[in-house]
Design an enzyme around this catalytic site. Sequence first.
Site, PDB file in Angstrom:
ATOM      1  N   ASP A  49      33.704 -57.457  66.428  1.00  0.00           N
ATOM      2  CA  ASP A  49      35.072 -57.987  66.518  1.00  0.00           C
ATOM      3  C   ASP A  49      35.221 -58.863  67.768  1.00  0.00           C
ATOM      4  O   ASP A  49      36.258 -59.519  67.955  1.00  0.00           O
ATOM      5  CB  ASP A  49      36.125 -56.875  66.457  1.00  0.00           C
ATOM      6  CG  ASP A  49      36.002 -55.883  67.592  1.00  0.00           C
ATOM      7  OD1 ASP A  49      35.024 -55.966  68.358  1.00  0.00           O
ATOM      8  OD2 ASP A  49      36.881 -55.007  67.714  1.00  0.00           O
ATOM      9  N   SER A  50      34.170 -58.946  68.586  1.00  0.00           N
ATOM     10  CA  SER A  50      34.158 -59.925  69.688  1.00  0.00           C
ATOM     11  C   SER A  50      34.321 -61.339  69.134  1.00  0.00           C
ATOM     12  O   SER A  50      34.654 -62.269  69.875  1.00  0.00           O
ATOM     13  CB  SER A  50      32.847 -59.813  70.489  1.00  0.00           C
ATOM     14  OG  SER A  50      31.732 -59.894  69.625  1.00  0.00           O
ATOM     15  N   ASP A  88      32.018 -54.560  62.313  1.00  0.00           N
ATOM     16  CA  ASP A  88      32.969 -53.814  63.141  1.00  0.00           C
ATOM     17  C   ASP A  88      34.274 -53.559  62.394  1.00  0.00           C
ATOM     18  O   ASP A  88      34.814 -54.469  61.756  1.00  0.00           O
ATOM     19  CB  ASP A  88      33.334 -54.674  64.367  1.00  0.00           C
ATOM     20  CG  ASP A  88      32.795 -54.087  65.658  1.00  0.00           C
ATOM     21  OD1 ASP A  88      32.435 -52.896  65.684  1.00  0.00           O
ATOM     22  OD2 ASP A  88      32.730 -54.854  66.640  1.00  0.00           O
ATOM     23  N   LYS A 118      30.887 -50.180  62.121  1.00  0.00           N
ATOM     24  CA  LYS A 118      30.918 -49.614  63.482  1.00  0.00           C
ATOM     25  C   LYS A 118      32.376 -49.386  63.864  1.00  0.00           C
ATOM     26  O   LYS A 118      33.243 -50.195  63.518  1.00  0.00           O
ATOM     27  CB  LYS A 118      30.251 -50.578  64.479  1.00  0.00           C
ATOM     28  CG  LYS A 118      30.389 -50.094  65.941  1.00  0.00           C
ATOM     29  CD  LYS A 118      29.490 -50.854  66.881  1.00  0.00           C
ATOM     30  CE  LYS A 118      30.048 -52.170  67.384  1.00  0.00           C
ATOM     31  NZ  LYS A 118      31.338 -52.065  68.115  1.00  0.00           N
ATOM     32  N   GLU A 120      34.931 -47.764  67.244  1.00  0.00           N
ATOM     33  CA  GLU A 120      34.965 -47.359  68.656  1.00  0.00           C
ATOM     34  C   GLU A 120      35.607 -45.979  68.812  1.00  0.00           C
ATOM     35  O   GLU A 120      36.553 -45.638  68.098  1.00  0.00           O
ATOM     36  CB  GLU A 120      35.760 -48.380  69.480  1.00  0.00           C
ATOM     37  CG  GLU A 120      35.093 -49.740  69.527  1.00  0.00           C
ATOM     38  CD  GLU A 120      35.831 -50.739  70.421  1.00  0.00           C
ATOM     39  OE1 GLU A 120      36.789 -50.367  71.123  1.00  0.00           O
ATOM     40  OE2 GLU A 120      35.426 -51.926  70.393  1.00  0.00           O
ATOM     41  N   GLU A 187      28.324 -49.018  75.807  1.00  0.00           N
ATOM     42  CA  GLU A 187      28.701 -50.288  76.448  1.00  0.00           C
ATOM     43  C   GLU A 187      29.161 -50.065  77.888  1.00  0.00           C
ATOM     44  O   GLU A 187      29.901 -49.110  78.185  1.00  0.00           O
ATOM     45  CB  GLU A 187      29.821 -50.981  75.650  1.00  0.00           C
ATOM     46  CG  GLU A 187      30.228 -52.312  76.320  1.00  0.00           C
ATOM     47  CD  GLU A 187      31.040 -53.248  75.434  1.00  0.00           C
ATOM     48  OE1 GLU A 187      31.223 -52.952  74.241  1.00  0.00           O
ATOM     49  OE2 GLU A 187      31.471 -54.293  75.966  1.00  0.00           O
TER      50      GLU A 187
HETATM   51  O1  KIV Z   1      32.215 -56.719  69.106  1.00  0.00           O
HETATM   52  C1  KIV Z   1      31.088 -56.722  69.618  1.00  0.00           C
HETATM   53  O2  KIV Z   1      30.443 -57.755  69.796  1.00  0.00           O
HETATM   54  C2  KIV Z   1      30.549 -55.434  70.039  1.00  0.00           C
HETATM   55  C3  KIV Z   1      29.330 -55.460  70.884  1.00  0.00           C
HETATM   56  C4  KIV Z   1      29.720 -55.832  72.242  1.00  0.00           C
HETATM   57  C5  KIV Z   1      28.571 -54.188  70.828  1.00  0.00           C
HETATM   58  O3  KIV Z   1      31.091 -54.428  69.737  1.00  0.00           O
END
Ligand code: KIV
Length: 286
Positions: A49-50, A88, A118, A120, A187
């Site tokens: 989600d970055s 994510d 994924k 969090e 992280e």
């Molecule tokens: O969103 C992302 O890019 C991430 C990585 C930093 C692990 O969660």
Amino acid sequence: MSIQKTVRRLTAPDIARRKDGEPIVSLTAYHAHTAQLLDAYVDFMLVGDSLGMVMHGYESTVPVPLELMIMHGQAVVRGSARALVVVDMPFGSYEESPAIAFRNAARVMKETGCGAVKLEGGKRMAETILYLTERGIPVMGHIGLTPQSVNVMGGFKTQGRERAQWEAIEEDASAVAGAGAFAVVLEGMAELLAARLTKQIPIPTIGIGASVECDGQILVLEDMLGLSPRVPKFVKEFAKIGPAIEDAVKAYRQAVRLREFPGEEHTYTMKEETSQATKKSKMTGS
Ligand code: KIV
């Protein structure tokens, strides 16, 4: 007879089996072309989600909608054939209840064709991770610095640099592993703690700013390519793509202004003119 080349895509269990083995290599990917470039070299690609910050200019990952993750997930799956694709779950799509998390994660899996999601959170997400994994959705955990909690943490803060913080993070790691996650991202974490967690839990730890002690590493592609305007301390820039793009754009600008581009080789002529020119050059031998 048709010859079909079948490439078997890596799966979440393949990654889980790499605990204590050869380090796991991964990068983020947000679109088809980069996915294609990375595919042969990484074990898994994360549609992180970055992308909200890197591709869409948001200040944090908080505003990213589920639909955006699905669109980028589809592009990355289309662009790759070998690496596991993990997508994510964005903020707000899984925290409310395990059932809502399942509904949204199932949508991500069905609509993108990815192999895992994924999410969090440690202890607080264990029930949800169990609910998803028991229902056929492989889950990668993410603990330590969790960017979706930026507003609670008051910034992107490195974790575990004081021993007083360790116990809670250790509990997070074992809760995520105990709930059935196949791997966990650590992280922004002190090396000593990352090493300790990697020894303590039975699933691979994937570090980003968590030292070489993890079972694998992940970076945001644009950061390691030197394309991001600012990068955190833990990023090594393996290339300088940003300045290379700027040089190319300057050269293009100059060529357009001087009418040097497009040249003949980039220009379509009329069909007759082309065949007459070919005939003439055959006759003259030029
Ligand atoms: O969103 C992302 O890019 C991430 C990585 C930093 C692990 O969660």
